[in-house]
Design a protein around this motif. Sequence first.
Motif, PDB file in Angstrom:
ATOM      1  N   GLY A  95       5.538  12.959   5.747  1.00  0.00           N
ATOM      2  CA  GLY A  95       6.322  13.835   6.611  1.00  0.00           C
ATOM      3  C   GLY A  95       6.828  15.094   5.953  1.00  0.00           C
ATOM      4  O   GLY A  95       7.487  15.909   6.599  1.00  0.00           O
ATOM      5  N   TYR A  96       6.508  15.294   4.674  1.00  0.00           N
ATOM      6  CA  TYR A  96       7.018  16.462   3.962  1.00  0.00           C
ATOM      7  C   TYR A  96       5.964  17.537   3.718  1.00  0.00           C
ATOM      8  O   TYR A  96       6.281  18.597   3.211  1.00  0.00           O
ATOM      9  CB  TYR A  96       7.630  16.049   2.617  1.00  0.00           C
ATOM     10  CG  TYR A  96       8.898  15.258   2.794  1.00  0.00           C
ATOM     11  CD1 TYR A  96      10.104  15.887   3.077  1.00  0.00           C
ATOM     12  CD2 TYR A  96       8.881  13.867   2.718  1.00  0.00           C
ATOM     13  CE1 TYR A  96      11.261  15.157   3.263  1.00  0.00           C
ATOM     14  CE2 TYR A  96      10.035  13.132   2.903  1.00  0.00           C
ATOM     15  CZ  TYR A  96      11.214  13.779   3.171  1.00  0.00           C
ATOM     16  OH  TYR A  96      12.359  13.047   3.352  1.00  0.00           O
ATOM     17  N   GLY A  97       4.724  17.282   4.092  1.00  0.00           N
ATOM     18  CA  GLY A  97       3.657  18.231   3.811  1.00  0.00           C
ATOM     19  C   GLY A  97       3.170  18.959   5.043  1.00  0.00           C
ATOM     20  O   GLY A  97       3.622  18.728   6.158  1.00  0.00           O
ATOM     21  N   GLY A  98       2.244  19.838   4.799  1.00  0.00           N
ATOM     22  CA  GLY A  98       1.657  20.603   5.885  1.00  0.00           C
ATOM     23  C   GLY A  98       0.381  21.259   5.435  1.00  0.00           C
ATOM     24  O   GLY A  98      -0.226  20.853   4.437  1.00  0.00           O
ATOM     25  N   SER A  99      -0.005  22.295   6.140  1.00  0.00           N
ATOM     26  CA  SER A  99      -1.261  22.978   5.856  1.00  0.00           C
ATOM     27  C   SER A  99      -1.144  23.964   4.696  1.00  0.00           C
ATOM     28  O   SER A  99      -2.156  24.476   4.226  1.00  0.00           O
ATOM     29  CB  SER A  99      -1.729  23.732   7.099  1.00  0.00           C
ATOM     30  OG  SER A  99      -0.864  24.828   7.362  1.00  0.00           O
ATOM     31  N   GLY A 100       0.062  24.242   4.267  1.00  0.00           N
ATOM     32  CA  GLY A 100       0.269  25.223   3.206  1.00  0.00           C
ATOM     33  C   GLY A 100       0.554  26.623   3.726  1.00  0.00           C
ATOM     34  O   GLY A 100       0.822  27.529   2.957  1.00  0.00           O
ATOM     35  N   GLU A 101       0.499  26.794   5.049  1.00  0.00           N
ATOM     36  CA  GLU A 101       0.772  28.085   5.685  1.00  0.00           C
ATOM     37  C   GLU A 101       1.882  27.882   6.705  1.00  0.00           C
ATOM     38  O   GLU A 101       1.729  27.089   7.635  1.00  0.00           O
ATOM     39  CB  GLU A 101      -0.478  28.597   6.407  1.00  0.00           C
ATOM     40  CG  GLU A 101      -1.673  28.757   5.515  1.00  0.00           C
ATOM     41  CD  GLU A 101      -1.900  30.195   5.100  1.00  0.00           C
ATOM     42  OE1 GLU A 101      -1.338  31.084   5.746  1.00  0.00           O
ATOM     43  OE2 GLU A 101      -2.641  30.399   4.142  1.00  0.00           O
ATOM     44  N   LEU A 102       2.987  28.589   6.540  1.00  0.00           N
ATOM     45  CA  LEU A 102       4.103  28.457   7.473  1.00  0.00           C
ATOM     46  C   LEU A 102       3.886  29.307   8.720  1.00  0.00           C
ATOM     47  O   LEU A 102       3.206  30.328   8.677  1.00  0.00           O
ATOM     48  CB  LEU A 102       5.416  28.859   6.803  1.00  0.00           C
ATOM     49  CG  LEU A 102       5.869  27.976   5.648  1.00  0.00           C
ATOM     50  CD1 LEU A 102       7.176  28.504   5.069  1.00  0.00           C
ATOM     51  CD2 LEU A 102       6.032  26.535   6.091  1.00  0.00           C
ATOM     52  N   LEU A 103       4.479  28.850   9.804  1.00  0.00           N
ATOM     53  CA  LEU A 103       4.466  29.579  11.071  1.00  0.00           C
ATOM     54  C   LEU A 103       5.891  29.957  11.433  1.00  0.00           C
ATOM     55  O   LEU A 103       6.810  29.145  11.277  1.00  0.00           O
ATOM     56  CB  LEU A 103       3.939  28.682  12.193  1.00  0.00           C
ATOM     57  CG  LEU A 103       2.452  28.559  12.366  1.00  0.00           C
ATOM     58  CD1 LEU A 103       2.142  27.436  13.333  1.00  0.00           C
ATOM     59  CD2 LEU A 103       1.869  29.862  12.877  1.00  0.00           C
ATOM     60  N   ARG A 104       6.072  31.144  11.921  1.00  0.00           N
ATOM     61  CA  ARG A 104       7.379  31.511  12.463  1.00  0.00           C
ATOM     62  C   ARG A 104       7.569  30.779  13.782  1.00  0.00           C
ATOM     63  O   ARG A 104       6.620  30.469  14.489  1.00  0.00           O
ATOM     64  CB  ARG A 104       7.468  33.014  12.654  1.00  0.00           C
ATOM     65  CG  ARG A 104       7.413  33.708  11.297  1.00  0.00           C
ATOM     66  CD  ARG A 104       7.988  35.078  11.333  1.00  0.00           C
ATOM     67  NE  ARG A 104       7.975  35.602   9.975  1.00  0.00           N
ATOM     68  CZ  ARG A 104       7.611  36.833   9.679  1.00  0.00           C
ATOM     69  NH1 ARG A 104       7.255  37.657  10.631  1.00  0.00           N
ATOM     70  NH2 ARG A 104       7.625  37.234   8.439  1.00  0.00           N
ATOM     71  N   CYS A 105       8.810  30.505  14.109  1.00  0.00           N
ATOM     72  CA  CYS A 105       9.127  29.731  15.310  1.00  0.00           C
ATOM     73  C   CYS A 105       8.735  30.486  16.584  1.00  0.00           C
ATOM     74  O   CYS A 105       8.969  31.692  16.694  1.00  0.00           O
ATOM     75  CB  CYS A 105      10.617  29.412  15.366  1.00  0.00           C
ATOM     76  SG  CYS A 105      11.105  28.174  14.168  1.00  0.00           S
ATOM     77  N   GLU A 106       8.173  29.750  17.498  1.00  0.00           N
ATOM     78  CA  GLU A 106       7.906  30.220  18.852  1.00  0.00           C
ATOM     79  C   GLU A 106       8.598  29.208  19.774  1.00  0.00           C
ATOM     80  O   GLU A 106       7.944  28.452  20.472  1.00  0.00           O
ATOM     81  CB  GLU A 106       6.402  30.263  19.146  1.00  0.00           C
ATOM     82  CG  GLU A 106       5.639  31.286  18.340  1.00  0.00           C
ATOM     83  CD  GLU A 106       4.146  31.215  18.585  1.00  0.00           C
ATOM     84  OE1 GLU A 106       3.631  32.097  19.310  1.00  0.00           O
ATOM     85  OE2 GLU A 106       3.505  30.291  18.072  1.00  0.00           O
ATOM     86  N   THR A 107       9.918  29.174  19.714  1.00  0.00           N
ATOM     87  CA  THR A 107      10.656  28.172  20.489  1.00  0.00           C
ATOM     88  C   THR A 107      10.425  28.377  21.977  1.00  0.00           C
ATOM     89  O   THR A 107      10.228  29.490  22.446  1.00  0.00           O
ATOM     90  CB  THR A 107      12.160  28.210  20.172  1.00  0.00           C
ATOM     91  OG1 THR A 107      12.626  29.541  20.335  1.00  0.00           O
ATOM     92  CG2 THR A 107      12.434  27.738  18.760  1.00  0.00           C
ATOM     93  N   SER A 108      10.476  27.270  22.691  1.00  0.00           N
ATOM     94  CA  SER A 108      10.152  27.276  24.105  1.00  0.00           C
ATOM     95  C   SER A 108      11.380  27.038  24.966  1.00  0.00           C
ATOM     96  O   SER A 108      12.143  26.112  24.701  1.00  0.00           O
ATOM     97  CB  SER A 108       9.127  26.177  24.381  1.00  0.00           C
ATOM     98  OG  SER A 108       8.897  26.064  25.750  1.00  0.00           O
ATOM     99  N   PRO A 109      11.553  27.835  26.011  1.00  0.00           N
ATOM    100  CA  PRO A 109      12.651  27.578  26.941  1.00  0.00           C
ATOM    101  C   PRO A 109      12.312  26.443  27.922  1.00  0.00           C
ATOM    102  O   PRO A 109      13.163  25.984  28.655  1.00  0.00           O
ATOM    103  CB  PRO A 109      12.810  28.908  27.676  1.00  0.00           C
ATOM    104  CG  PRO A 109      11.436  29.498  27.663  1.00  0.00           C
ATOM    105  CD  PRO A 109      10.822  29.058  26.359  1.00  0.00           C
ATOM    106  N   THR A 110      11.055  26.008  27.921  1.00  0.00           N
ATOM    107  CA  THR A 110      10.601  24.950  28.827  1.00  0.00           C
ATOM    108  C   THR A 110      11.102  23.595  28.335  1.00  0.00           C
ATOM    109  O   THR A 110      10.967  23.280  27.150  1.00  0.00           O
ATOM    110  CB  THR A 110       9.057  24.932  28.872  1.00  0.00           C
ATOM    111  OG1 THR A 110       8.601  26.240  29.189  1.00  0.00           O
ATOM    112  CG2 THR A 110       8.547  23.947  29.891  1.00  0.00           C
TER     113      THR A 110
END
Length: 172
Positions: A95-110
């Motif tokens: 649960g602590y890893g990822g692809s190595g590339e971060l994404l900025r948040c695209e939070t959803s109002p839905t």
Amino acid sequence: MAKALASAGTLGARCDPPDDRGPPAAEIGHELAAPVRIALETDAGPLALVLDPAGAPLAVTRIAALARAGFYTGTAFHRVVPGYLAQFGDPGGDGYGGSGELLRCETSPTPFERDDIGVALAGRDTGSSQLFVTLARYPSLDGQYGRVGHAEGDWDAVVEGDVIRAVRVEPL
């Protein structure tokens, strides 16, 4: 964050933004224009993710590219809370890893309804490759995460440790 630090007894504390926010996401200007379906063969049986770029175009584009590249093949569901969510997308399985590339948040109002898919975060702008599928309606998720689509299949059958054996990306 400053409010949280102040409530913990650290008056005047603040969190400065990072000096280097990194380069812009490679997906900018190359976003998917139409939804895609990602078919998963798992230990729990066939499951699918239907991703819609309308609400989070950069995240959907990244997830589809990772799926096409085989990133999710062999990964396990590292967090499953029955009646709440199933989470996957960490190649290390803790649960602590990822692809190595971060994404900025695209939070959803839905609102997040049952079988909705969200981008898992460890804080603001920390999305990468981890996703969660909601197993019920939880209003506490609303507005906090990017909603990228909806899931198909029997997600209640997933247990922690189940592995994604094969991945196929299909146009809709």
